[in-house]
Design an enzyme around this catalytic site. Sequence first.
Site, PDB file in Angstrom:
ATOM      1  N   GLU A 175       0.825  -1.213   0.000  1.00 31.60           N
ATOM      2  CA  GLU A 175       0.000   0.000   0.000  1.00 31.60           C
ATOM      3  C   GLU A 175       0.858   1.262   0.000  1.00 31.60           C
ATOM      4  O   GLU A 175       0.748   2.126   0.880  1.00 31.60           O
ATOM      5  CB  GLU A 175      -0.955  -0.009   1.207  1.00 31.60           C
ATOM      6  CG  GLU A 175      -1.966  -1.138   1.134  1.00 31.60           C
ATOM      7  CD  GLU A 175      -3.077  -1.080   2.191  1.00 31.60           C
ATOM      8  OE1 GLU A 175      -2.872  -0.423   3.223  1.00 31.60           O
ATOM      9  OE2 GLU A 175      -4.137  -1.685   1.981  1.00 31.60           O
ATOM     10  N   GLU A 376      -5.493  -8.247  -1.240  1.00 32.56           N
ATOM     11  CA  GLU A 376      -6.158  -8.118   0.059  1.00 32.56           C
ATOM     12  C   GLU A 376      -7.617  -7.807  -0.184  1.00 32.56           C
ATOM     13  O   GLU A 376      -7.949  -6.925  -0.985  1.00 32.56           O
ATOM     14  CB  GLU A 376      -5.571  -6.974   0.897  1.00 32.56           C
ATOM     15  CG  GLU A 376      -4.240  -7.270   1.520  1.00 32.56           C
ATOM     16  CD  GLU A 376      -3.782  -6.165   2.466  1.00 32.56           C
ATOM     17  OE1 GLU A 376      -4.635  -5.530   3.122  1.00 32.56           O
ATOM     18  OE2 GLU A 376      -2.566  -5.941   2.535  1.00 32.56           O
TER      19      GLU A 376
HETATM   20  C1  BGP Z   1      -4.485  -2.942   4.791  1.00 34.09           C
HETATM   21  C2  BGP Z   1      -3.132  -3.395   5.232  1.00 34.09           C
HETATM   22  C3  BGP Z   1      -3.090  -4.596   6.092  1.00 34.09           C
HETATM   23  C4  BGP Z   1      -4.325  -4.781   6.886  1.00 34.09           C
HETATM   24  C5  BGP Z   1      -5.614  -4.482   6.221  1.00 34.09           C
HETATM   25  C6  BGP Z   1      -6.830  -4.481   7.104  1.00 34.09           C
HETATM   26  O1  BGP Z   1      -4.527  -1.565   4.794  1.00 34.09           O
HETATM   27  O2  BGP Z   1      -2.267  -3.641   4.148  1.00 34.09           O
HETATM   28  O3  BGP Z   1      -1.893  -4.610   6.779  1.00 34.09           O
HETATM   29  O4  BGP Z   1      -4.259  -4.970   8.181  1.00 34.09           O
HETATM   30  O5  BGP Z   1      -5.555  -3.267   5.565  1.00 34.09           O
HETATM   31  O6  BGP Z   1      -6.821  -3.359   7.899  1.00 34.09           O
HETATM   32  P1  BGP Z   1      -7.090  -3.413   9.439  1.00 34.09           P
HETATM   33  O7  BGP Z   1      -6.128  -4.406   9.980  1.00 34.09           O
HETATM   34  O8  BGP Z   1      -6.862  -2.059   9.933  1.00 34.09           O
HETATM   35  O9  BGP Z   1      -8.487  -3.875   9.586  1.00 34.09           O
END
Ligand code: BGP
Length: 478
Positions: A175, A376
């Site tokens: 990201e 993701e």
């Molecule tokens: C993205 C990241 C991850 C992750 C995911 C979910 O932004 O790459 O590392 O954790 O989001 O976000 P969160 O864990 O805040 O729910």
Amino acid sequence: MSFKKDFMWGGATAANQYEGAWDVDGKGPSTSDMCTNGSHKVPKRITRETEKGVLYPSHEATDFYHHYAEDIALMAEMGFKVFRLSINWTRIFPSGMETEPNEKGLEFYDKVFDECKKYNIEPLVTISHYEMPYALTKAYNGWAGRECIDCFVRYCEAIFDRYQDKVKYWLTFNEINAGTWPMGNFLSLGILNEGTTDFMHQVDIPQLRFQGLHHQFVASAKAVKLAHEKYPQFKMGNMIAISAAYPYTCNPEDVLLAQEDMQLGNWYCGDVMVRGEYPYFAKKLWKKNNVEIKMEPGDLEILKEGTVDFFTFSYYMSRCSSADPKMAVGEGNLMGGVPNPYLKSSDWGWQIDPKGLRFILNEIYARYQIPLMVVENGLGAYDKIEDDGTINDTYRIDYLREHIEEMGKAIDDGVDLIGYTTWGCIDLVSASTGEMAKRYGFVFVDKYDDGTGTLERKKKKSFDWYKKVIASNGTDLS
Ligand code: BGP
């Protein structure tokens, strides 16, 4: 539905949220190791030194370090073709400034990749996922310092060399566009400005942030170039937190604003990494932020020479852009937006929008026309263990099913989509809140917000469902 025969189904994790063992076998402290726990309502804190009696969730996380064989066996049981994980920079170079890598750290990933190989699971490695040596923050204020470029390239050389026969797919920065927003300061760039303590409200100096992002672009391009020259078998990708921004109304003011939000959120980084040059609107953006990027001779050439082979992104939600200052902005992954009246949200206020995934897949492919991968996607939710010991996460199944359906439609639209890795396939720590309660996995890990738990693994209902999805190559989503 038209998923290719060799479509890469799997799951994704990140070292800082999953591995634990933060000071084991020579590992140095990462930026993420300086973040305390938090919750949906209470922001996590960034501390300058680790404080006694305070919980730092990355320190143990869900302990992949000592559970890797068990976890990869579970992934294999689901039929994973690919496992996205990140290498913890500080296991290999504890301060980022050493000249020789830490052998113990290298050995850990040897074991992980060998385990993957046992089951024919292809590793997809993020080189830097929301962590970097904290020593680089102290020495240079993170990526604000150009020195980080050489440190990063040295790290890349070490892991490319070591794992050249074990890893084919690489992503340089997770990201990377997090750096276009203030929250990305410490999270993604390791920039810790005087006065910052609260993760959600960091002191922001746009000049440092955009300069830091430029350094990351150059570092990424150098790594890609090196890989292409020395290891032609490698496939190098970028990774962007995609923003699907809709105009809140058909008022042309809203339409223009949505366009601008997508330029900053998606195309600023995408264009540099795929096309090898800053987009035409960059100058306007720098001016608006009062930023002047310092470049060294050769930077622009490097960007041109280090373009990626495939485009990957995270997709959780969409958002709306409104020019009306009275419209309240809701929550979201890095970027908030005006709530969309047609959509429901997760318990953390992220708006659920499967059709938005089809929309954005088409937008990205129209712009770049290189293979795409969703690395993701998933639903962060409160999971409950029933009295009979089961975890009936039907809400997660529904979320994933609807997104997979839309991916299928995008493929039918003509988009070249090559893979899908759901986020946090085995429960891990939340990046934004530092809590355990926000879970994404097919596998529950007995670990809680107060730091307690046996770390025992337990399959959720979605485990067997995803197994069936993979076995049927996305045709059986029932
Ligand atoms: C993205 C990241 C991850 C992750 C995911 C979910 O932004 O790459 O590392 O954790 O989001 O976000 P969160 O864990 O805040 O729910």
